[in-house]
Each structure stands twice: as structure tokens, then as C-alpha cells.
Design a protein around this motif. Structure first.
Motif, short mmCIF file in Angstrom:
data_model
loop_
_atom_site.label_atom_id
_atom_site.label_comp_id
_atom_site.label_asym_id
_atom_site.label_seq_id
_atom_site.Cartn_x
_atom_site.Cartn_y
_atom_site.Cartn_z
N GLN A 164 -1.24 -3.09 7.80
CA GLN A 164 -1.00 -3.71 9.09
C GLN A 164 -2.17 -3.43 10.04
O GLN A 164 -3.01 -2.56 9.77
N LEU A 165 -2.22 -4.15 11.15
CA LEU A 165 -3.30 -3.99 12.10
C LEU A 165 -3.34 -2.57 12.67
O LEU A 165 -2.30 -2.03 13.06
N ALA A 166 -4.52 -2.00 12.72
CA ALA A 166 -4.71 -0.71 13.38
C ALA A 166 -4.83 -0.94 14.89
O ALA A 166 -4.96 -2.09 15.35
N ASP A 167 -4.77 0.12 15.66
CA ASP A 167 -4.87 -0.01 17.12
C ASP A 167 -6.20 -0.65 17.50
O ASP A 167 -6.28 -1.43 18.45
N SER A 168 -7.26 -0.29 16.80
CA SER A 168 -8.57 -0.88 17.06
C SER A 168 -8.97 -1.74 15.86
O SER A 168 -9.68 -1.29 14.97
N THR A 169 -8.45 -2.97 15.85
CA THR A 169 -8.70 -3.86 14.72
C THR A 169 -9.88 -4.77 15.02
O THR A 169 -10.53 -4.67 16.07
N THR A 170 -10.16 -5.68 14.12
CA THR A 170 -11.29 -6.60 14.30
C THR A 170 -10.77 -7.96 14.77
O THR A 170 -9.60 -8.31 14.53
N LEU B 199 -7.34 -1.77 9.43
CA LEU B 199 -5.96 -1.80 8.96
C LEU B 199 -5.44 -0.40 8.68
O LEU B 199 -6.20 0.50 8.32
N ASN B 200 -4.13 -0.22 8.86
CA ASN B 200 -3.46 1.02 8.51
C ASN B 200 -2.29 0.71 7.59
O ASN B 200 -1.72 -0.39 7.64
N CYS B 201 -1.94 1.65 6.72
CA CYS B 201 -0.78 1.48 5.85
C CYS B 201 0.47 1.87 6.62
O CYS B 201 0.69 3.04 6.93
N THR B 202 1.30 0.88 6.96
CA THR B 202 2.52 1.09 7.74
C THR B 202 3.68 0.42 7.05
O THR B 202 3.64 -0.78 6.76
N ASP B 203 4.72 1.20 6.75
CA ASP B 203 5.92 0.68 6.09
C ASP B 203 5.58 -0.05 4.79
O ASP B 203 6.16 -1.10 4.47
N GLY B 204 4.63 0.48 4.06
CA GLY B 204 4.30 -0.08 2.76
C GLY B 204 3.43 -1.30 2.78
O GLY B 204 3.19 -1.92 1.74
N CYS C 55 0.84 -1.20 0.00
CA CYS C 55 0.00 0.00 0.00
C CYS C 55 0.87 1.24 0.00
O CYS C 55 2.09 1.18 0.23
N LEU C 56 0.23 2.36 -0.26
CA LEU C 56 0.86 3.67 -0.16
C LEU C 56 0.00 4.54 0.76
O LEU C 56 -1.22 4.48 0.68
N PRO C 57 0.61 5.31 1.66
CA PRO C 57 -0.19 6.19 2.51
C PRO C 57 -1.07 7.09 1.67
O PRO C 57 -0.67 7.53 0.58
N ALA C 58 -2.26 7.36 2.14
CA ALA C 58 -3.23 8.16 1.38
C ALA C 58 -2.67 9.53 1.02
O ALA C 58 -2.96 10.08 -0.04
N SER C 59 -1.86 10.10 1.90
CA SER C 59 -1.34 11.45 1.66
C SER C 59 -0.36 11.48 0.50
O SER C 59 -0.12 12.53 -0.09
N THR C 60 0.24 10.33 0.13
CA THR C 60 1.19 10.30 -0.98
C THR C 60 0.61 9.69 -2.24
O THR C 60 1.30 9.57 -3.24
N THR C 61 -0.66 9.27 -2.17
CA THR C 61 -1.29 8.63 -3.32
C THR C 61 -2.06 9.66 -4.13
O THR C 61 -2.91 10.36 -3.59
N PRO C 62 -1.77 9.79 -5.44
CA PRO C 62 -2.53 10.75 -6.27
C PRO C 62 -4.01 10.45 -6.19
O PRO C 62 -4.43 9.30 -6.18
N GLU C 63 -4.81 11.51 -6.16
CA GLU C 63 -6.24 11.36 -5.95
C GLU C 63 -6.88 10.45 -7.00
O GLU C 63 -7.72 9.61 -6.69
N GLN C 64 -6.42 10.55 -8.26
CA GLN C 64 -7.06 9.78 -9.30
C GLN C 64 -6.73 8.29 -9.24
O GLN C 64 -7.36 7.49 -9.93
N SER C 65 -5.75 7.88 -8.45
CA SER C 65 -5.40 6.46 -8.38
C SER C 65 -5.87 5.81 -7.08
O SER C 65 -5.47 4.72 -6.75
N GLN C 66 -6.74 6.49 -6.33
CA GLN C 66 -7.21 5.94 -5.07
C GLN C 66 -8.30 4.88 -5.29
O GLN C 66 -8.72 4.25 -4.34
N TYR C 67 -8.75 4.70 -6.50
CA TYR C 67 -9.80 3.74 -6.78
C TYR C 67 -9.72 3.32 -8.24
O TYR C 67 -9.08 3.98 -9.08
#
Length: 430
Positions: free
Chosen positions: A111-117, A103-108, A71-83
């Protein structure tokens, strides 16, 4: 509406799904969304999402990246490629490039978020377990992070697939791994939901694998269901007209729709209601609990002789399994082992060498050929095996098992066996 307009609309929906709360002005007059999905139409790997744009124009099928996916963090992903959007069987499928719920995007990697399922946590534990838990199954999680209805042991030829609730609790319904493609567990899930809602008059009929039987009646309405897809067909009719449905088979229903247990349950509820009307509280004598296939529930407790016993699907007692109904063990009695040893299907036959306890449950600790291991309530291994013929240690390795009943062995001297506990000491010894 043309396809370009459709894709433009759904692109806007996908792009703004989380941020927008109002429909864009240029879309406010669009009342039809070709390619939009209805609940239950989304294919495997996609989840149904309503009001994608914060309005009521369109609902659709969406998918996010799963655990450990790149994955790529949302802040570095061009808007047109988010979907991206693909059309399949008349449905527009929206694929997000960001990580799914829990899930969160961590180190590419997702990964599990603090409040996962719970399912994602179980999947993470499965993939990172050391030493590997060979008795675990790899959890299959839905895009929303909950458990998929069908879960399977990893042994593709001899393994078993089974039905679970959204939180992973195993429920009615199982089949061989080779028949996985035929399982939906839709009926078993629905039966569980109705039971959780305290419905007392459930008459849905599930097949042994947790799918719907072709003909169903609920309350005063009857209808046909495709067992494999769980889709309704042929319309709905009243109970009085149920034999006119296209799925009606007189060989399968020689009499009424209700099966013996369900008829007994209905009669017992009427008796209980009558007693209450006369100021007599309902008694456990007037109850007939049924399984999701309409047969009798495996356990039966009688207030008359204060006992709990095991019974087969026709309501007949099985063996001499017994628990005093006033004892705490009555609450955990499930008679699964007694049932499996009494049945003749392929899965039950494969469990014929797994021993039963005195209450009809599977005995938590199983031993044979110089090895012991734990099993769960369904007879499935729940620990790595320990060897019981090690010189100078012998059966003390059983102290490593979490299922060993207290006071079975003197486990006080941990130095004698601790190094053989590959999964660590059980919590009751720590």
C-alpha cells in the motif's frame, strides 16, 4: 567466474543491498561480475541499481513488488526468501519479495507509504476512484515509483499511447495503442532532459512516436541508433563524416543534417551573440524554437507586431489563431488543436471533431448532442459528460464542469443542478 560463484555473489548483494556499506572480505578480490548489468540493459519491470552492496563490485537489475501486490512484512519473512535470482539473456535479475519504493506492506498488501511517489498516488487514485473515472488512463509506474516513459489510454483498439516525463507531464511523442510495442519515448525523454538543463543547441531528431530517428547528431558527434531499442551501433563520427554512417540515407537527408528550423535557430543565436557583444540585449525577434523532430514549434510570438500565432511544422501560419503577446493568455498558448486540425495522421484525424479555441488550443469545454465535457490541452476527455437537456435544469448541468469558464452561466443556485454533478461540484463553486 562460474555461475555458482556469480549467483552466490549476487545473492549476497541482493540480501545485503540496503544494510551493508562495505564489501565482504571474501568478495573484495573479485573484480568481474558475470551477469551484472549496465545502465540501460535492464528489461521491463526491473530498475538499474548501482553498488548493490555499497561497493563498486556489481550493479544489477532489481524488481520489487508493486502496488496492491500480496506481501509479508520483512520482520516475518525468512531471510533466505527475501529475494530470488533468475538468469535471462546473460543478465542476473534480482527479485525482491518486499514492496517497492513509495510502498509499505500493510494488511498483506503493498500500500501507499506516507511519502509516496506521484505515479503510485495516481495509480491508487485510478484504482479506488468512485465513481470510476472512465476518462483516466491507468498509470504505468517504473520499479522506482516514477512514471514509465510510455503511457496509454485503456482503449486497446482506439486508444492513444504517449510520452511523459518521470513526473507524468506529457511531452512530444504519440502513437496508436496498436503500436505500443514499438514505442520507447527515449528520444523525447532525452530532448526534455536537455531542454530542462537549458541546452539551446539541441539537434536530436525524434520520430513522431518519441523514439530516436536512426541517425543522430549532437554537437560535433554523429551516430546511429536502433529506433526500437534505443541502442547505439556503428560507432561515432564527427559531423564532417556523418554521411559515412551505416544508417545514413540520402533520401532522408537531401542536404545537411540540420533541418530548416534548427538552421534558423543556429543563425539566430549567432545574431543574438553578436548583438550582445555590441551591448544590445537579445530580443525575442532572434529566436527559432524547434520541436523534437526538428520542425518548427507550434507557437510563434513576434515582438515586431506584438502577436502570438500558430504555425505548421514548416513554419507557415495556420488559420487566424491569435493572441496579443502582452496578454497573459500568450503563456498558455500551445496551438495543439490548430496543429492537429492541420495534420493528416490517424490520431489527428480522430480529433477532427474536437473544437479549437481562438488561440489554437483545444477549447476546454466541448459540447454536442445534448452533452458537454472537459478536455485537456491534448484534446483528451478530462471529465465525465453531463447531459444538457434535463427538464427544468437544461444547460445548468454545465456548472458541474471544472472547465466551465466563469460568467458563462449563472451557477449561483446550486439546488437546481448539484445532484447531477456525479464528480461533485468544481472547486471554484465550493
Amino acid at each position: 567466474m562460474g555461475r555458482l560463484v556469480l549467483l552466490g555473489l549476487l545473492a549476497a548483494l541482493a540480501l545485503s543491498a540496503r544494510a551493508a556499506t562495505n564489501c565482504p572480505p571474501h568478495l573484495s578480490d573479485l573484480t568481474v561480475c558475470e551477469g551484472a548489468a549496465k545502465k540501460g540493459q535492464c528489461p521491463a519491470g526491473y530498475m538499474y541499481q548501482e553498488k548493490l552492496l555499497g561497493c563498486s563490485l556489481c550493479s544489477g537489475c532489481v524488481a520489487y513488488k508493486g502496488f496492491s501486490a500480496t506481501c509479508l512484512p520483512a520482520s516475518t519473512t525468512p531471510e533466505q526468501s527475501q529475494y530470488s535470482i533468475v538468469m535471462k539473456s546473460g543478465l542476473a535479475l534480482v527479485n525482491y519479495t518486499d514492496c517497492g519504493p513509495g510502498l509499505n506492506c500493510t494488511d498483506g498488501r503493498c500500500q501507499l507509504a506516507d511519502s509516496t511517489t506521484p505515479c503510485l498516488q495516481a495509480l491508487h487514485d485510478y484504482l479506488t476512484a468512485s465513481p470510476p473515472k472512465t476518462y483516466w488512463y491507468r498509470p504505468e509506474c517504473l520499479p522506482d515509483g516514477t512514471y514509465a516513459p510510455v503511457q496509454c489510454q485503456d482503449r486497446t483498439t482506439s486508444g492513444v499511447c504517449f510520452c511523459v516525463t518521470s513526473d507524468g507531464t506529457r511531452i512530444f511523442g504519440r502513437d496508436l495503442h496498436t503500436n505500443r510495442h514499438l514505442m520507447t519515448c527515449a528520444c523525447s525523454r532525452k530532448f526534455w532532459e536537455m531542454t530542462a538543463a537549458d541546452r539551446k543547441d539541441i539537434t536530436l531528431h525524434c520520430e513522431p512516436n518519441g523514439n530516436y530517428e536512426p541517425l543522430q547528431c549532437d554537437k560535433d558527434v554523429c551516430f546511429c541508433v536502433n529506433s526500437t531499442t534505443a541502442e547505439l551501433y556503428g560507432g561515432t563520427v564527427s559531423r564532417e563524416q556523418w554521411t559515412g554512417l551505416p544508417c545514413y540515407d540520402p533520401k532522408h537527408f537531401p542536404g545537411s543534417y540540420n533541418r530548416l528550423c534548427e538552421s534558423m535557430n543556429r543563425a539566430s543565436r549567432k545574431v543574438a551573440t553578436l548583438l550582445v557583444s555590441h551591448g544590445i540585449h537579445e530580443s525575442s525577434n532572434f529566436s527559432a524554437k524547434c520541436d523534437p523532430d526538428g520542425s518548427y514549434y507550434p507557437t510563434y510570438c513576434s515582438a515586431k507586431d506584438q502577436s502570438c500565432k500558430c504555425r505548421d511544422r514548416a513554419g507557415n501560419n495556420i488559420g487566424n489563431y491569435y493572441v496579443d503577446s502582452s496578454h497573459a493568455d500568450a503563456n498558455s498558448m500551445n496551438c495543439q488543436c490548430a496543429r492537429d486540425h492541420n495534420d493528416y495522421d490517424a490520431i489527428a484525424y480522430s480529433l477532427r471533431n474536437v473544437a479549437c479555441d481562438t488561440n489554437g488550443n483545444y477549447k476546454p469545454e466541448q459540447c454536442g448532442q445534448d452533452q458537454c465535457y472537459c478536455v485537456d490541452s491534448w484534446g483528451t476527455p478530462s471529465s465525465l459528460p453531463v447531459t444538457t437537456n434535463i427538464d427544468g435544469v437544461g444547460a445548468l448541468t454545465r456548472c458541474c464542469l471544472k472547465c466551465l469558464r466563469k460568467n458563462t452561466l449563472d451557477c449561483s443556485d446550486k439546488t437546481k443542478y448539484e445532484k447531477y454533478c456525479t464528480e461533485g461540484l468544481p472547486t471554484w463553486l465550493q
